[in-house]
Design a protein around this motif. Structure first.
Motif, PDB file in Angstrom:
ATOM      1  N   ASP A 195       0.816  -1.218   0.000  1.00  0.00           N
ATOM      2  CA  ASP A 195       0.000   0.000   0.000  1.00  0.00           C
ATOM      3  C   ASP A 195       0.849   1.267   0.000  1.00  0.00           C
ATOM      4  O   ASP A 195       0.504   2.251  -0.654  1.00  0.00           O
ATOM      5  N   ILE A 196       1.957   1.253   0.726  1.00  0.00           N
ATOM      6  CA  ILE A 196       2.854   2.412   0.731  1.00  0.00           C
ATOM      7  C   ILE A 196       3.419   2.627  -0.670  1.00  0.00           C
ATOM      8  O   ILE A 196       3.472   3.750  -1.171  1.00  0.00           O
ATOM      9  N   ILE A 197       3.830   1.558  -1.324  1.00  0.00           N
ATOM     10  CA  ILE A 197       4.387   1.648  -2.676  1.00  0.00           C
ATOM     11  C   ILE A 197       3.326   2.145  -3.654  1.00  0.00           C
ATOM     12  O   ILE A 197       3.591   3.037  -4.473  1.00  0.00           O
ATOM     13  N   LYS A 198       2.125   1.608  -3.575  1.00  0.00           N
ATOM     14  CA  LYS A 198       1.041   2.074  -4.453  1.00  0.00           C
ATOM     15  C   LYS A 198       0.787   3.556  -4.250  1.00  0.00           C
ATOM     16  O   LYS A 198       0.575   4.294  -5.222  1.00  0.00           O
ATOM     17  N   ASN A 199       0.825   4.003  -3.004  1.00  0.00           N
ATOM     18  CA  ASN A 199       0.616   5.411  -2.685  1.00  0.00           C
ATOM     19  C   ASN A 199       1.730   6.275  -3.282  1.00  0.00           C
ATOM     20  O   ASN A 199       1.463   7.334  -3.868  1.00  0.00           O
ATOM     21  N   ARG A 200       2.971   5.837  -3.157  1.00  0.00           N
ATOM     22  CA  ARG A 200       4.101   6.600  -3.709  1.00  0.00           C
ATOM     23  C   ARG A 200       3.999   6.713  -5.226  1.00  0.00           C
ATOM     24  O   ARG A 200       4.255   7.776  -5.793  1.00  0.00           O
ATOM     25  N   ILE A 201       3.628   5.622  -5.879  1.00  0.00           N
ATOM     26  CA  ILE A 201       3.495   5.644  -7.341  1.00  0.00           C
ATOM     27  C   ILE A 201       2.344   6.548  -7.758  1.00  0.00           C
ATOM     28  O   ILE A 201       2.473   7.333  -8.700  1.00  0.00           O
ATOM     29  N   PHE A 202       1.225   6.469  -7.053  1.00  0.00           N
ATOM     30  CA  PHE A 202       0.076   7.328  -7.351  1.00  0.00           C
ATOM     31  C   PHE A 202       0.483   8.801  -7.284  1.00  0.00           C
ATOM     32  O   PHE A 202       0.197   9.579  -8.201  1.00  0.00           O
ATOM     33  N   TRP A 203       1.139   9.192  -6.191  1.00  0.00           N
ATOM     34  CA  TRP A 203       1.513  10.594  -6.020  1.00  0.00           C
ATOM     35  C   TRP A 203       2.607  11.011  -6.997  1.00  0.00           C
ATOM     36  O   TRP A 203       2.634  12.162  -7.451  1.00  0.00           O
ATOM     37  N   ALA A 204       3.509  10.111  -7.342  1.00  0.00           N
ATOM     38  CA  ALA A 204       4.545  10.437  -8.335  1.00  0.00           C
ATOM     39  C   ALA A 204       3.890  10.749  -9.680  1.00  0.00           C
ATOM     40  O   ALA A 204       4.236  11.739 -10.330  1.00  0.00           O
ATOM     41  N   ARG A 205       2.943   9.921 -10.097  1.00  0.00           N
ATOM     42  CA  ARG A 205       2.236  10.140 -11.371  1.00  0.00           C
ATOM     43  C   ARG A 205       1.465  11.453 -11.337  1.00  0.00           C
ATOM     44  O   ARG A 205       1.491  12.226 -12.289  1.00  0.00           O
ATOM     45  N   LYS A 206       0.765  11.698 -10.226  1.00  0.00           N
ATOM     46  CA  LYS A 206      -0.033  12.913 -10.083  1.00  0.00           C
ATOM     47  C   LYS A 206       0.866  14.151 -10.114  1.00  0.00           C
ATOM     48  O   LYS A 206       0.593  15.116 -10.831  1.00  0.00           O
ATOM     49  N   ASP A 207       1.946  14.120  -9.335  1.00  0.00           N
ATOM     50  CA  ASP A 207       2.874  15.257  -9.299  1.00  0.00           C
ATOM     51  C   ASP A 207       3.506  15.486 -10.662  1.00  0.00           C
ATOM     52  O   ASP A 207       3.621  16.625 -11.126  1.00  0.00           O
ATOM     53  N   LEU A 208       3.916  14.408 -11.314  1.00  0.00           N
ATOM     54  CA  LEU A 208       4.552  14.512 -12.622  1.00  0.00           C
ATOM     55  C   LEU A 208       3.596  15.132 -13.636  1.00  0.00           C
ATOM     56  O   LEU A 208       3.972  16.028 -14.400  1.00  0.00           O
ATOM     57  N   LYS A 209       2.354  14.671 -13.627  1.00  0.00           N
ATOM     58  CA  LYS A 209       1.349  15.209 -14.547  1.00  0.00           C
ATOM     59  C   LYS A 209       1.155  16.707 -14.319  1.00  0.00           C
ATOM     60  O   LYS A 209       1.123  17.494 -15.275  1.00  0.00           O
ATOM     61  N   GLU A 210       1.050  17.115 -13.062  1.00  0.00           N
ATOM     62  CA  GLU A 210       0.859  18.535 -12.745  1.00  0.00           C
ATOM     63  C   GLU A 210       2.058  19.377 -13.165  1.00  0.00           C
ATOM     64  O   GLU A 210       1.900  20.482 -13.691  1.00  0.00           O
ATOM     65  N   ILE A 211       3.254  18.869 -12.950  1.00  0.00           N
ATOM     66  CA  ILE A 211       4.471  19.597 -13.350  1.00  0.00           C
ATOM     67  C   ILE A 211       4.501  19.763 -14.865  1.00  0.00           C
ATOM     68  O   ILE A 211       4.782  20.852 -15.380  1.00  0.00           O
TER      69      ILE A 211
END
Length: 81
Positions: free
Chosen positions: A55-71
């Motif tokens: 779950d921690i890994i899934k959360n990190r990947i989710f936020w990485a994708r979200k942050d990357l998209k926003e950037i």
């Protein structure tokens, strides 16, 4: 020998480097084709997790994708990820 930096745009490279290191690490492993379970094991062995938690890994990947998209959107780059 080509590296990741040689095969992506400067904007994408810069955006990737602006991600939090723990998020970036899990995200890059997923892009390389590792499963969530494999990423969890790798990150635990690297000392990037205090306990084995998918779950921690899934959360990190989710936020990485979200942050990357926003950037990328802020740089005028819009593409489905």
């Amino acid at each position: 020998l080509l590296t990741l930096a040689d095969s992506i745009s400067d904007e994408l490279y810069s955006a990737l480097l602006s991600l939090q290191p723990l998020r970036l690490s899990a995200f890059v492993l997923q892009i390389q084709g590792y499963s969530i379970e494999e990423i969890t094991r790798i990150e635990y062995e690297r000392g990037n997790l205090s306990k084995c938690s998918d779950d921690i890994i899934k959360n990190r990947i989710f936020w990485a994708r979200k942050d990357l998209k926003e950037i990328l959107i802020s740089h005028g780059i819009k593409r489905k990820m």
